[in-house]
Design a protein around this motif. Structure first.
Motif, PDB file in Angstrom:
ATOM      1  N   LEU A 200       2.443   1.980  -7.333  1.00 47.84           N
ATOM      2  CA  LEU A 200       4.334   1.422  -7.204  1.00 47.84           C
ATOM      3  C   LEU A 200       3.101   0.187  -5.969  1.00 47.84           C
ATOM      4  O   LEU A 200       4.483  -0.608  -5.776  1.00 47.84           O
ATOM      5  CB  LEU A 200       4.668   2.243  -6.096  1.00 47.84           C
ATOM      6  N   VAL A 201       2.513  -0.346  -6.159  1.00 53.28           N
ATOM      7  CA  VAL A 201       1.825  -1.388  -5.392  1.00 53.28           C
ATOM      8  C   VAL A 201       2.457  -2.318  -5.806  1.00 53.28           C
ATOM      9  O   VAL A 201       2.332  -2.797  -7.520  1.00 53.28           O
ATOM     10  CB  VAL A 201       0.144  -1.869  -5.269  1.00 53.28           C
TER      11      VAL A 201
ATOM     12  N   MET B 232       5.639  12.612  -1.666  1.00 53.43           N
ATOM     13  CA  MET B 232       6.868  13.681  -1.200  1.00 53.43           C
ATOM     14  C   MET B 232       7.942  13.032  -1.982  1.00 53.43           C
ATOM     15  O   MET B 232       9.513  12.818  -1.878  1.00 53.43           O
ATOM     16  CB  MET B 232       6.572  13.100  -0.191  1.00 53.43           C
ATOM     17  N   MET B 233       7.618  11.050  -2.487  1.00 50.03           N
ATOM     18  CA  MET B 233       8.940  10.624  -3.024  1.00 50.03           C
ATOM     19  C   MET B 233       9.121  10.171  -4.662  1.00 50.03           C
ATOM     20  O   MET B 233      10.017   9.593  -4.896  1.00 50.03           O
ATOM     21  CB  MET B 233       9.130   9.012  -2.120  1.00 50.03           C
TER      22      MET B 233
ATOM     23  N   PHE C 122       0.985  -1.015   0.226  1.00 47.16           N
ATOM     24  CA  PHE C 122       0.185   0.128  -0.039  1.00 47.16           C
ATOM     25  C   PHE C 122       0.897   1.256   0.462  1.00 47.16           C
ATOM     26  O   PHE C 122       1.901   1.185   0.434  1.00 47.16           O
ATOM     27  CB  PHE C 122      -1.036   0.003   1.856  1.00 47.16           C
ATOM     28  N   TRP C 123       0.182   2.332  -0.372  1.00 48.59           N
ATOM     29  CA  TRP C 123       1.568   3.464  -0.677  1.00 48.59           C
ATOM     30  C   TRP C 123      -0.208   4.572  -1.032  1.00 48.59           C
ATOM     31  O   TRP C 123      -0.459   4.634  -1.636  1.00 48.59           O
ATOM     32  CB  TRP C 123       1.883   3.028  -2.034  1.00 48.59           C
ATOM     33  N   ASN C 124       0.021   5.427  -0.070  1.00 50.28           N
ATOM     34  CA  ASN C 124      -0.569   6.281   0.203  1.00 50.28           C
ATOM     35  C   ASN C 124      -0.104   7.968  -0.556  1.00 50.28           C
ATOM     36  O   ASN C 124       0.767   7.596  -1.031  1.00 50.28           O
ATOM     37  CB  ASN C 124      -1.211   7.209   1.534  1.00 50.28           C
ATOM     38  N   LYS C 125      -1.264   8.984  -1.075  1.00 50.16           N
ATOM     39  CA  LYS C 125      -1.555   9.682  -2.040  1.00 50.16           C
ATOM     40  C   LYS C 125       0.190  10.916  -1.648  1.00 50.16           C
ATOM     41  O   LYS C 125       0.913  11.482  -2.484  1.00 50.16           O
ATOM     42  CB  LYS C 125      -1.773  10.527  -2.194  1.00 50.16           C
TER      43      LYS C 125
ATOM     44  N   TRP D  78      13.144  -2.264  -2.643  1.00 49.77           N
ATOM     45  CA  TRP D  78      14.522  -1.279  -1.449  1.00 49.77           C
ATOM     46  C   TRP D  78      15.250  -1.340  -3.534  1.00 49.77           C
ATOM     47  O   TRP D  78      16.240  -0.734  -3.853  1.00 49.77           O
ATOM     48  CB  TRP D  78      15.216  -2.931  -1.563  1.00 49.77           C
ATOM     49  N   ASP D  79      14.076  -2.327  -4.618  1.00 52.12           N
ATOM     50  CA  ASP D  79      14.672  -2.350  -5.779  1.00 52.12           C
ATOM     51  C   ASP D  79      14.449  -0.551  -6.328  1.00 52.12           C
ATOM     52  O   ASP D  79      15.278   0.004  -7.309  1.00 52.12           O
ATOM     53  CB  ASP D  79      13.750  -3.007  -6.538  1.00 52.12           C
ATOM     54  N   HIS D  80      12.957  -0.283  -5.935  1.00 54.55           N
ATOM     55  CA  HIS D  80      12.749   1.348  -6.720  1.00 54.55           C
ATOM     56  C   HIS D  80      13.268   2.223  -5.815  1.00 54.55           C
ATOM     57  O   HIS D  80      13.189   3.091  -6.205  1.00 54.55           O
ATOM     58  CB  HIS D  80      10.820   0.785  -6.882  1.00 54.55           C
ATOM     59  N   PHE D  81      13.737   2.556  -4.609  1.00 51.71           N
ATOM     60  CA  PHE D  81      14.476   3.059  -3.874  1.00 51.71           C
ATOM     61  C   PHE D  81      15.650   2.851  -3.508  1.00 51.71           C
ATOM     62  O   PHE D  81      15.782   2.966  -2.125  1.00 51.71           O
ATOM     63  CB  PHE D  81      13.026   3.729  -3.424  1.00 51.71           C
TER      64      PHE D  81
END
Ligand code: ADP
Length: 685
Positions: free
Chosen positions: A73-74, A64-65, A56-59, A79-82
């Motif tokens: 991004l779900v 911010m990121m 889960f990833w909120n708005k 770790w791969d993405h950031f």
């Protein structure tokens, strides 16, 4: 990672969407509601499983990121993405979260995002919920506050110079606000001088050092001139930088916001400016920092300037106190202690001023008994009268060797609110020498006066003697002349030519003697003449004098021209004598030409000036003074008759009218006698 702050949370919040696979409708509704709530909060929130897969990833987290918002991004691995977050795996509590399921809260700086974040991590069996919020501003504010405290502490320590404090403060602000270049300029006599601008290039500072403030003189010059902030977001295009932009742009300076620093007396003391290497509009947090910095700078500057003023004034006082011969002291009237006395005090009195009590008993010991009462009385009266600002007096004080010295004291009185004198600031001068000189002068004056009186008395005596002598001598002279005449008459037939010549010489001598006696009598009379002053019409008076010489004038074909003469206050008889002698000489000492005589006179500011001019034989300059001395003549009696008294009489008369007499002459051309009569002589002396 630059910094790390930790805060463990004892009570873990258990939240996981995939934990419970309940199909219960109500539960699903609740979960949906929760998802909505989590999406709408302003702080970041995401859930990953223990392998790092994003569930889960909120708005807010996305904002911010994630660079490209809207990208889901779900299902991706965090770790791969950031990759920049992989450093978190080094976090000392990482294992606690993943293996022991302990909740953790920490603060971390994320350089990539340029933010400070407060991160709360809540692990459950399978998943990890992460809640984070941007605390960059809070952090900045804290740093600013602690910097301000630090700077104020530095400022309180007098050993820290102004430059050290300013340089440190501005460099620290630059660290808090990345990219900000701080500059502080001092304004003096409408010119700008660098105070602290460590990060500005030397070449730029040299180019603007000492420039005069004015409209359109860059940001600082304009801000100082108008006493208003000037925010230039683009130096290249702003008209206020038109004349200076090249100097700034060649250093890469593109924006400059300047703020005048105005003290509590509404006096401009400097400008605080912020430069940027990008075209920039101030952000809210920057404005806040600037406002705080401006206020703090004002405190530091006012305080240090005041300290510097005090230091300079103390230094001046110390130097003056050292340089002066006077004794400088401060007297606390409440404690009766003399404080802050300079070296002179100890040198003269031989006491350490701080060790003595300056009370009445001490005074009595110090002040000369003849002066004591008067001094105390005067001082008490002055101190008790609240309208008196100063006390001063002269009196004798005993010094360490037991000798009395005359001292002059002058002190400024400080009073409290009710007018009571509480302090005296004073200076004491040794005036013994002056007093001695004064006494000597008085004695000298007295002696001089006595001599003058004696001289006057002897003059009077002399004049009386001359008068009596010349008066009495006339009688025997008359006898000589008359008996010689009788002798000549009776023995006329018996005496030869030689005897007759002898009789002639004897009679001529007697005649000359008679003239001398008459002139001397006239001279001595000037002193004893008691006629007072009166209004003298000199036109009329000169006419009368000319009348006396009428025969001689006619015989010699002389011409006498008289100008318009002023009337004046003078002794008439003496004025007559004066003109008679001068006109008489002008007729007597004539050349072959018939005499031409000009008499003139005029009124001046403080005196009357007269002149008697002739075309006679003239006088050599070497005799200009001599002719006014008694009996001094330049010719033999056979050439020109006379006794050498006439001009001496003139001089005496003129001097008795507070005037002067002198001559200008050229031999063979003529002479001009000048004399003045003062207007201020009111009593005949
Ligand atoms: P006296 O005329 O009796 O000799 P004064 O005292 O009047 O005495 O003058 C002193 C001397 O000054 C004279 O002897 C004469 O030589 C010179 N003197 C005075 N008046 C004139 C004049 N008008 N021209 C030239 N010489 C003068």
């Amino acid at each position: 990672m630059e910094s790390r702050e930790e805060n463990k949370q004892d009570k873990p919040l258990s939240l996981s969407i995939n934990d419970n696979q309940s199909t219960n409708h109500a539960t699903r509704n609740n979960s949906l509601h929760l998802v909505n709530v989590l999406q709408s909060i302003t702080d970041g929130f995401f859930i990953v499983d223990k392998k790092g897969e994003i569930l889960f990833w909120n708005k807010a987290a996305e904002k911010m990121m994630v660079k490209e918002p809207g990208q889901s991004l779900v299902g991706k691995n965090i770790w791969d993405h950031f990759p920049e977050l992989s450093a978190l795996k080094e976090h000392p509590d990482y294992l606690k979260i993943t293996e022991q399921n302990e909740s953790i809260r920490f603060r971390e700086y994320f350089p990539k995002y340029k933010i400070w974040a407060e991160v709360s991590v809540y692990p459950s069996e399978k998943n990890i919920s992460v809640y984070f919020k941007d605390i960059t501003e809070v952090k900045r504010l804290r740093r600013l506050e602690s910097l301000e405290r630090e700077v104020l502490e530095m400022n309180a320590n007098p050993s820290n110079g102004l430059h050290t404090i300013l340089d440190y403060y501005l460099a620290s602000i630059e660290q808090i606000h990345e990219g900000m270049i701080c500059s502080l300029f001092r304004v003096e006599n409408e010119h700008l001088y660098n105070w602290s601008s460590k990060s500005l290039p030397e070449r730029y500072l040299n180019a603007i050092e000492g420039i005069m403030i004015g409209n359109n003189v860059g940001s600082c010059g304009t801000a100082a001139f108008n006493k208003e902030k000037v925010v230039v977001t683009d130096i290249a295009t702003d008209p206020r930088w038109a004349d200076y932009k090249d100097v700034a742009l060649r250093e890469g300076l593109k924006a400059c916001w300047s703020f005048p620093i105005i003290n509590t007396q509404n006096k401009l003391i400097g400008t605080f400016a912020l430069y940027y290497k990008q075209v920039r509009v101030p952000a809210k947090e920057e404005e806040n920092t600037i406002e705080r910095a401006k206020n703090l700078l004002l405190i530091i500057l006012e305080n240090k300037i005041a300290q510097e003023d005090i230091r300079l004034s103390n230094q001046r006082y110390d130097l003056v106190a050292k340089a002066t011969n006077d004794i400088i002291w401060e007297w606390n009237l409440e404690t009766n202690k003399v404080v802050n006395a300079n070296e002179g005090f100890g040198k003269v009195y031989g006491y350490n001023p701080e060790k003595i009590s300056a009370n009445l008993a001490t005074w009595k010991k110090w002040i000369h008994p003849e002066d004591f009462e008067r001094v105390v009385e005067k001082r008490t009266a002055i101190l008790n009268n609240p309208y008196h600002l100063y006390w001063d007096d002269e009196f004798r004080i005993i010094n360490k060797d037991g000798r009395y010295y005359f001292m002059y004291h002058k002190a400024y009185i400080i009073r409290n609110e009710s007018g009571k004198a509480i302090r005296l600031f004073g200076a004491t001068q040794n005036i013994s020498q002056r007093k001695e000189d004064e006494a000597l002068l008085i004695e000298l004056n007295n002696r001089l006066k006595q001599r003058a009186d004696e001289l006057a008395a002897s003059n009077v005596e002399l004049e009386r003697f001359a008068y009596i002598a010349s008066h009495d001598m006339q009688e025997p002279l008359r006898m000589i002349t008359s008996f010689l005449q009788l002798f000549k008459k009776k023995y006329e037939d018996q005496i030869d030519e030689t005897a007759e010549q002898y009789i002639y010489y004897a009679m001529d001598g007697a005649e000359r003697m008679k003239k001398l006696i008459i002139d001397l009598l006239e001279y001595s009379r000037i002193g004893s003449n008691k006629d007072s002053f009166e209004e003298v019409d000199t036109n009329q008076l000169v006419k009368e004098v000319i009348a006396v010489f009428m025969n001689r004038i006619n015989e010699s074909n002389a011409v006498v021209e008289v100008g318009n003469l002023p009337s004046m206050n003078a002794n008439k008889t003496q004025m007559f004598q004066l003109f008679q002698n001068l006109i008489g000489n002008a007729l007597k000492y004539s050349s072959k030409e018939p005499p031409r005589i000009f008499i003139e006179g005029k009124e001046e500011e403080k005196q009357y000036l007269f002149s008697v001019k002739d075309n006679g034989i003239g006088i050599k300059p070497m005799f200009f003074e001599k002719i006014f001395v008694l009996f001094q003549r330049l010719h033999h009696k056979n050439e020109y008759s006379g006794t050498g008294i006439g001009l001496t009489v003139c001089k005496k008369i003129v001097e008795r009218h507070d005037g002067k007499i002198w001559v200008t002459s050229e031999p063979g051309v003529g002479s001009c006698f000048y004399f003045t009569i003062s207007k201020s002589v009111i009593n005949f002396r």
